[in-house]
Design an enzyme around this catalytic site. Sequence first.
Site, PDB file in Angstrom:
ATOM      1  N   LYS A  22       0.831  -1.211   0.000  1.00  0.00           N
ATOM      2  CA  LYS A  22       0.000   0.000   0.000  1.00  0.00           C
ATOM      3  C   LYS A  22       0.866   1.262   0.000  1.00  0.00           C
ATOM      4  O   LYS A  22       0.662   2.172  -0.807  1.00  0.00           O
ATOM      5  CB  LYS A  22      -0.919  -0.006   1.214  1.00  0.00           C
ATOM      6  CG  LYS A  22      -1.597   1.341   1.523  1.00  0.00           C
ATOM      7  CD  LYS A  22      -2.378   1.260   2.817  1.00  0.00           C
ATOM      8  CE  LYS A  22      -2.988   2.601   3.187  1.00  0.00           C
ATOM      9  NZ  LYS A  22      -2.003   3.520   3.793  1.00  0.00           N
ATOM     10  N   ASN A  23       1.828   1.323   0.923  1.00  0.00           N
ATOM     11  CA  ASN A  23       2.609   2.551   1.064  1.00  0.00           C
ATOM     12  C   ASN A  23       3.487   2.823  -0.149  1.00  0.00           C
ATOM     13  O   ASN A  23       3.758   3.978  -0.485  1.00  0.00           O
ATOM     14  CB  ASN A  23       3.458   2.483   2.340  1.00  0.00           C
ATOM     15  CG  ASN A  23       2.607   2.568   3.599  1.00  0.00           C
ATOM     16  OD1 ASN A  23       1.477   3.046   3.571  1.00  0.00           O
ATOM     17  ND2 ASN A  23       3.135   2.082   4.709  1.00  0.00           N
ATOM     18  N   ARG A  97      -5.009  10.731   2.620  1.00  0.00           N
ATOM     19  CA  ARG A  97      -3.726  11.307   2.990  1.00  0.00           C
ATOM     20  C   ARG A  97      -2.707  11.162   1.854  1.00  0.00           C
ATOM     21  O   ARG A  97      -1.841  12.031   1.655  1.00  0.00           O
ATOM     22  CB  ARG A  97      -3.184  10.660   4.265  1.00  0.00           C
ATOM     23  CG  ARG A  97      -1.895  11.323   4.701  1.00  0.00           C
ATOM     24  CD  ARG A  97      -1.486  11.017   6.107  1.00  0.00           C
ATOM     25  NE  ARG A  97      -0.292  11.788   6.452  1.00  0.00           N
ATOM     26  CZ  ARG A  97      -0.306  13.046   6.860  1.00  0.00           C
ATOM     27  NH1 ARG A  97      -1.446  13.686   6.991  1.00  0.00           N
ATOM     28  NH2 ARG A  97       0.818  13.681   7.146  1.00  0.00           N
ATOM     29  N   ASP A 121      -5.622   8.016   8.603  1.00  0.00           N
ATOM     30  CA  ASP A 121      -5.829   7.509   9.946  1.00  0.00           C
ATOM     31  C   ASP A 121      -5.764   8.621  10.986  1.00  0.00           C
ATOM     32  O   ASP A 121      -4.952   9.532  10.889  1.00  0.00           O
ATOM     33  CB  ASP A 121      -4.744   6.477  10.292  1.00  0.00           C
ATOM     34  CG  ASP A 121      -4.950   5.157   9.572  1.00  0.00           C
ATOM     35  OD1 ASP A 121      -6.112   4.842   9.283  1.00  0.00           O
ATOM     36  OD2 ASP A 121      -3.965   4.468   9.305  1.00  0.00           O
TER      37      ASP A 121
END
Length: 437
Positions: A22-23, A97, A121
Amino acid sequence: MGTFQIEGGVKLKGEITPQGAKNEALQVLCPALLTSEKVRVTNVPDIIDVNKLITLLGNLGVKIQKNGPGDYTFQADEVNVDYLKTEAFKKEGGSLRGSIMIVGPLLARFGCGYIPKPGGDKIGRRRLDTHFEGFIKLGAKFRYEREDHFYGVENEGRLKGAYMLLDEASVTGTANIVMAAVLAEGTTTIYNAACEPYLQQLCKMLNSMGANIKGVGSNLLVIEGVETLGGCEHRILPDMVEIGSWIGLAAMTRSEITIKNVSWDNLGQIPNVFRKLGITLERRGDDIYIPEHKDGYQIKTDIDGSILTVSDAPWPGFTPDLLSIVLVVATQAKGEVLIHQKMFESRLFFVDKLIDMGSKIILCDPHRAVVMGHNFQSQLKATTMSSPDIRAGISLLIAALSAKGTSTIQNIEQIDRGYENIDGRLRAIGAKIVRVS
């Protein structure tokens, strides 16, 4: 809002393959904005946050072709920069984000980049200063509309290379500055740069597009700016946080599981930390094999016999995204451990739910918790709970899968933001989990 209903106490067995990271995905999709040529990215995870970024790129005018599962081609030859000033963008960008990652490449190529205050988050204060201080050092002018929480950077002509010492080794901050600097005029030197594998992947991708980045893998990056970049093909690494999640799941449910194709060389401290918790894991080629822990697992002490401390740190330290998993795994270990979450002050606040399930945890302050393990002498009990963020959500899911009875987890969209088809993949190895819309 969706919920999971989970029947716990069931042993699992089989193989599971980690999704693309994901990151990394949130970083490596954005270099498509740096060139008019085609950029192909494979092993893209099908998760909410990444899909939102792909939609955002499409609304900016990037042509997107889906070649197959997790396989996309992007071409940014007709970017509509004016979209950045619309109300639709303010709403869309503010929900993710990762939207901050478009600012660097847009500034480098088009001379402007804007972003609403990004979401993500709720795990504490998450600064954007590193990003914008880097852009300012490259010559951009910063603007902030306080009423709308709208950030912007603008520049006429090419950015200018500069020396900068980052005030923190921010992964996304480093990535954003690198993407801006590759098209700047002259040399940019970034000291105290992040050097996580995902940042290394981004730099390797940019170099394959024609950038000139030296020092990849270290905390000192030297970037010689080029005038244009071309297209490339790039494959995303497996998600190290998901790999750690499956290690924790196997231990807590005392299950025999093989995690396939983990890219061992990019796991850093992760295997070592789980071994310190007493978990047996074997390297089999590029797979991780976790045997059934019939007799449980015992936390090691420090060399002088004092209580083990597990804390997060910038790479090559232990990733903060896995501290929630370590905390849950420790609840059934033999022994005690101090969890020290240094980077985010609200990430441990989900422990009250674990305490409700019967865990023995002392929350010392927003950053530290002491866990006293049950050694499987007392099984966690099922309950109803809500997922506050991605990593707490998967931790609660692991707790529920090991608990006695049927648990309900609400707000599972938080889990879906970071884990692809998690209920289907868990059912494939024997979990009793049902998604209720």
